[in-house]
Every structure is written in structure tokens, then in C-alpha cells.
Design a protein around this motif. Structure first.
Motif, PDB file in Angstrom:
ATOM      1  N   ALA A 391       0.836  -1.204   0.000  1.00 18.09           N
ATOM      2  CA  ALA A 391       0.000   0.000   0.000  1.00 18.09           C
ATOM      3  C   ALA A 391       0.871   1.255   0.000  1.00 18.09           C
ATOM      4  O   ALA A 391       1.989   1.267   0.546  1.00 18.09           O
ATOM      5  N   GLU A 392       0.376   2.314  -0.603  1.00 18.81           N
ATOM      6  CA  GLU A 392       1.084   3.586  -0.667  1.00 18.81           C
ATOM      7  C   GLU A 392       0.890   4.331   0.655  1.00 18.81           C
ATOM      8  O   GLU A 392      -0.207   4.804   0.963  1.00 18.81           O
ATOM      9  N   LEU A 393       1.966   4.413   1.456  1.00 18.30           N
ATOM     10  CA  LEU A 393       1.879   5.025   2.779  1.00 18.30           C
ATOM     11  C   LEU A 393       2.761   6.267   2.918  1.00 18.30           C
ATOM     12  O   LEU A 393       3.011   6.737   4.027  1.00 18.30           O
ATOM     13  N   SER A 394       3.202   6.793   1.782  1.00 15.42           N
ATOM     14  CA  SER A 394       4.076   7.971   1.852  1.00 15.42           C
ATOM     15  C   SER A 394       3.365   9.158   2.496  1.00 15.42           C
ATOM     16  O   SER A 394       4.001   9.985   3.163  1.00 15.42           O
ATOM     17  N   ALA A 428      -7.977   6.783   2.359  1.00 15.28           N
ATOM     18  CA  ALA A 428      -9.170   6.046   1.941  1.00 15.28           C
ATOM     19  C   ALA A 428      -8.825   4.617   1.536  1.00 15.28           C
ATOM     20  O   ALA A 428      -9.542   3.667   1.863  1.00 15.28           O
ATOM     21  N   GLN A 429      -7.696   4.460   0.820  1.00 13.35           N
ATOM     22  CA  GLN A 429      -7.274   3.119   0.406  1.00 13.35           C
ATOM     23  C   GLN A 429      -6.938   2.258   1.613  1.00 13.35           C
ATOM     24  O   GLN A 429      -7.297   1.085   1.685  1.00 13.35           O
ATOM     25  N   VAL A 430      -6.258   2.859   2.586  1.00 14.12           N
ATOM     26  CA  VAL A 430      -5.884   2.125   3.801  1.00 14.12           C
ATOM     27  C   VAL A 430      -7.130   1.653   4.545  1.00 14.12           C
ATOM     28  O   VAL A 430      -7.227   0.495   4.956  1.00 14.12           O
ATOM     29  N   GLY A 435     -10.928  -2.885   6.037  1.00 21.20           N
ATOM     30  CA  GLY A 435     -12.331  -3.163   6.297  1.00 21.20           C
ATOM     31  C   GLY A 435     -13.026  -2.042   7.029  1.00 21.20           C
ATOM     32  O   GLY A 435     -14.033  -2.264   7.704  1.00 21.20           O
ATOM     33  N   LEU A 436     -12.504  -0.816   6.922  1.00 20.35           N
ATOM     34  CA  LEU A 436     -13.057   0.336   7.634  1.00 20.35           C
ATOM     35  C   LEU A 436     -13.572   1.395   6.669  1.00 20.35           C
ATOM     36  O   LEU A 436     -13.552   2.592   6.976  1.00 20.35           O
ATOM     37  N   ALA A 437     -14.019   0.958   5.494  1.00 27.01           N
ATOM     38  CA  ALA A 437     -14.436   1.922   4.475  1.00 27.01           C
ATOM     39  C   ALA A 437     -15.602   2.779   4.959  1.00 27.01           C
ATOM     40  O   ALA A 437     -15.696   3.965   4.635  1.00 27.01           O
ATOM     41  N   ALA A 444     -11.816   5.551  11.622  1.00 25.07           N
ATOM     42  CA  ALA A 444     -10.716   6.215  10.927  1.00 25.07           C
ATOM     43  C   ALA A 444      -9.503   6.343  11.847  1.00 25.07           C
ATOM     44  O   ALA A 444      -8.359   6.120  11.426  1.00 25.07           O
ATOM     45  N   ALA A 445      -9.726   6.695  13.103  1.00 27.53           N
ATOM     46  CA  ALA A 445      -8.625   6.799  14.055  1.00 27.53           C
ATOM     47  C   ALA A 445      -7.961   5.449  14.269  1.00 27.53           C
ATOM     48  O   ALA A 445      -6.732   5.359  14.415  1.00 27.53           O
TER      49      ALA A 445
END
Length: 475
Positions: A391-394, A428-430, A435-437, A444-445
Motif C-alpha cells: 500500500a502507498e503510505l508515503s 481512503a485506500q488504507v 475493512g473500515l471503508a 478512521a482513528a
């Protein structure tokens, strides 16, 4: 949250059931033994593709087929396995394979079938009343008996003994009606389970030999033969064979089948078990349930932990409940507005609260907390790689550039944590992959804090835990 529900017991049988012996015969009712009931109802469920042992997770392809074969063969069964493998749950589920309602002689303390009275008193009633003999109906939920084997268990507890009150009433000692029946005969026409059978004194185990082979009981010197109709099942822990007791050889020989149980073989089954059994007081997101399952399996497989004692499934269940309680406590202390949701920081409460459930190897004294904390960090990192690998976490890494820090902990509500984070690229992707969409502030936290902890464990982010319970992530 837990979805466990206890269905209410039926208070009254259906109104159309016959209430006398004559009406029962006229209805065409046929008397079947307990084992015949179990066999017929099990076959019906197999043909219909229905769940045979509701609430039992992870045994569909291993233990369940062996137990089903034993029941179809009419065998009494002993389940052998370490603690917390669901042996008692599996034994209790057997009662669901009995007929929902079964006729008994009204007032009979041994649940005698109207066609097959056992005691002298019941036989006299059948002769005296004939077709007018009152018939009651017993629900299957009341046809299960259970005894935890303890060293002080007596033959009288299991089989029966002379009742001094009945003797004082004027009956002679030779009168079989002076007997106070024990738990086994009182479960006649049902399923009787003995938990931790090796803990039963060997001289008491001898009393069960006739129950298993001749299907009758003997009480002191009475010329009394009661051909009992029941399924006798037991559970045993192999550790008990060497540490506290053993099952005597003649008794083992009389059990028709020995079925070996096990812990969940797959991670997903461990998660399903926790989700089903944990009575949580706050939401525990799926990624944290996976961390708990991985942590439990890591403890179970650790060379620092005694493999003979096992790590019970109750450990992972209690862990989920403890984490949810930590989230509820934070919710109350911090004044969070939305519903409480567990975060990764709540996981560390498990080490201090549940460490006593684990039996460590000799030589690990003083290192227990260190071992558990290492295994927990490993479980978090493995879950991160499983769910967020690639996943992109930058965007998260950029949050703490130029000396910026993010504070979280027991007194930091979800809303405050999200204010510090602001808008993050890739959030949003994370959340979707975790499973928290459907993201509330609490969810979110939970996702943000999990990513921050994962970046710390992969050496991309510093972390400082302060004495007041606050945790600070920074560059």
C-alpha cells in the motif's frame, strides 16, 4: 460486538401431544433408544447438509467426521485434547441431535419411557393405571447432564446411595426405593458428560464400568438392575495422564471411540472463533481481531511457552474482550463523541492482564512480559504485511517530517487524533483494505493509529511512550 444469543427454553410442549399411555400408543409413537435417536437425527442432518454441531468452529474437516462416525456406530466417546479446544462446547452440542420432545412417565425421576419403566414404583404404576397412565413430555435441552470430575467426587454423586431420610420414614434398608439416585441414572434417556475424566479417583472410575458395558448400575448391596439408556461422553486432557491422574485401562477399553481435538488450524478460523465468542463492549475492528489471532498462535508456538499446557482459545477471546474494555475506558475518560472503537494502542493491555494464563518453560522466569510484548509486536507487523503490504503510505510518512509529532493514547479521543493528522493521501485506500471503508471518526482513528504503529515497527517512524500513558509518533 458479540452476536451470541441464548435462545429461550420452551416452557410448554405442543398442545397436540398425547398425555396418556393409551393416547401415546394410539398415536403410533415408537420407542427409540438414545443412540438410535442420535443416529437417525444425525443422518437426517447429514442428508440435508445442516450444521451438526452449531457453535463449534474449526472442526468441520477433522474432529467432526470422527465424532459423527462414533455416533453413527453407537459408541460412547472420550474427547482428548489440551485446554480451551472446545471439548465441553462440542459435548453440549450433542443434545441438539436428540428428538425435540420425548415422552416420560409423569413424575418419574429417571425420565422413564412409558413403554419401558425401570423402577419398581414405575412398573407398579403402569400396571395399576394401564392406558390412563399420565404421560409428560421432556424437551431435549433437559436431557443433558454434566459433572466436572474432582477428587472429592463420590460413587453416590454419580450412581446413587441410600437416602437416610427415606429410611427414617419407615422403609427398610432392603427396599430399593430407599435409594437416592445420582447424576448418571437421573440423566437416563439423555447424554451424560464427565469433564476432565482423569481427575476422577480411580476407585470411582470403576463405578462407571457397568454403565458403559452392561448399561446398568449397582448401588451398595441392592439386588437392583436398572438398564440405563444413555450416551456417556467424557473429556480429558493428556497432560492429566502424567500430572494428576489417568483413565484406568478397563474404562478406556469400554469407550467405543477416542477423538482427538485441536486448536484452530487456520488463522481465519481463529478469527472466526474470537468473533463468535467474545462478548465485547466496544467495536474491535477486523484488523485487530487478526492481530489477536496471530498473537495467540505466536504464543502457542513459542519455544518459551510450555507446549503441554497449551494456550487456550479462551486466551484470544479474553484478549478481544480486554481490548474492547480498554477502548470503552478511553471513550469515557477522553469524552469521545462517537461510538468507542478499539485502536492498536489498546492491544498492549493484553500483556499485563492475560499473562497469567500462559504457562512458560522453566528458565523463562522474569522474561514473561518481554516474551509476550515481542510476540505482540510480531503479530502487529505480520498483520500489517498481510493487509497493507504494497500500500502507498508515503502520505503518512510525510505527516511527521520537519519535526512534527502525532500524539495518541488513553486520553486522546478519536476526534483529536484525526485533527492532528488532517488530510492524508492514501487514507481512503488504507481504510478500505482494513475493512473500515464505512469510516466513523473512531474507525478512521483506528486505521490511522494502526498505520503509525506499523511504520514504527518497520523502522520508518520513531515512537515514544510517556509515563502518563501518552504515545508520541514522530520523525
Amino acid at each position: 460486538m458479540s452476536t451470541r444469543e441464548t435462545p429461550p427454553l420452551p416452557l410448554e410442549p405442543p398442545a397436540d401431544l398425547p398425555l396418556t399411555l393409551g393416547a401415546l400408543r394410539a398415536s403410533g409413537h415408537e420407542h427409540r433408544s438414545v443412540k438410535e435417536e442420535l443416529r437417525a437425527n444425525l443422518v437426517a442432518r447429514l442428508r440435508a447438509g445442516q450444521d451438526r454441531f452449531p457453535g463449534v468452529v474449526g472442526y468441520e474437516d477433522t474432529v467432526a467426521p470422527e465424532l459423527e462416525r462414533a455416533l453413527l456406530a453407537g459408541h460412547d466417546v472420550v474427547l482428548l485434547g489440551e485446554r480451551g479446544q472446545g471439548k465441553t462446547r462440542l459435548l453440549r452440542s450433542l443434545v441438539g441431535l436428540l428428538d425435540e420432545w420425548t415422552p416420560v412417565i409423569e413424575g418419574s425421576e429417571l425420565n422413564e419411557h412409558p413403554y419401558a419403566p425401570l423402577t419398581p414404583a414405575s412398573r407398579r404404576r403402569v400396571v395399576a393405571d394401564g392406558d390412563e397412565l399420565p404421560v409428560a413430555w421432556l424437551h431435549r435441552s433437559l436431557r443433558y447432564g454434566e459433572k466436572l470430575a474432582t477428587p472429592d467426587t463420590s460413587v453416590g454423586d454419580l450412581i446413587g446411595d441410600v437416602d437416610p431420610v427415606k429410611v427414617a420414614e419407615g422403609r427398610t434398608l432392603g427396599d430399593p426405593e430407599t435409594i437416592h439416585f445420582g447424576l448418571v441414572p437421573r440423566t437416563n434417556r439423555g447424554v451424560f458428560a464427565i469433564n476432565e475424566l482423569p481427575d476422577l479417583a480411580e476407585r470411582i472410575q470403576v463405578a462407571l464400568l457397568n454403565v458403559l458395558e452392561e448399561r446398568d448400575i449397582q448401588v451398595r448391596g441392592y439386588q437392583l438392575r436398572l438398564p440405563l439408556d444413555l450416551l456417556l461422553v467424557a473429556s480429558a486432557n493428556p497432560e492429566d495422564y502424567t500430572n494428576r491422574g489417568r483413565i484406568i485401562t478397563p474404562l478406556k477399553d469400554r469407550f467405543g471411540a477416542e477423538v482427538r481435538t485441536h486448536y484452530p488450524l487456520e488463522l481465519s478460523l481463529e478469527v472466526d472463533l474470537v468473533r463468535q465468542e467474545a462478548a465485547t463492549v466496544a467495536e474491535v475492528p477486523e484488523h485487530l481481531l487478526e492481530v489477536i489471532a496471530r498473537f495467540t498462535r505466536g504464543v502457542r508456538e513459542s519455544p518459551s511457552v510450555d507446549p503441554a499446557s497449551g494456550v487456550s482459545a479462551r486466551f484470544s477471546i479474553a484478549a478481544a474482550e480486554t481490548v474492547s474494555a480498554a477502548a470503552l475506558r478511553r471513550h469515557a475518560l477522553s469524552g469521545e463523541v462517537t461510538e468507542p472503537v478499539a485502536r492498536v494502542g489498546d492491544l498492549h493491555t493484553v500483556v499485563s492482564v492475560l499473562g497469567g494464563k500462559v504457562e512458560f518453560e522453566q528458565g523463562e522466569e522474569g522474561r514473561e512480559v518481554e516474551v509476550l510484548e515481542h510476540l505482540l509486536r510480531t503479530a502487529i507487523a505480520e498483520t500489517y504485511r498481510s493487509l497493507l503490504g504494497g500500500a502507498e503510505l508515503s502520505g503518512f510518512s510525510e505527516l511527521v517530517t520537519e519535526g512534527r509529532t502525532i500524539e495518541t493514547g488513553d486520553l486522546v479521543p478519536a476526534e483529536r487524533l484525526l485533527e492532528q493528522v488532517g488530510t492524508v493521501a492514501g487514507l481512503a485506500q488504507v481504510l478500505e483494505r482494513l475493512g473500515l471503508a464505512d469510516a466513523t471518526p473512531g474507525r478512521a482513528a483506528a486505521g490511522v493509529e494502526f498505520v503509525l504503529e506499523a511504520l514504527h515497527l518497520t523502522r520508518r517512524l520513531d515512537k515514544l511512550v510517556l509515563d502518563d500513558g501518552r504515545t508520541v509518533y514522530g520523525s
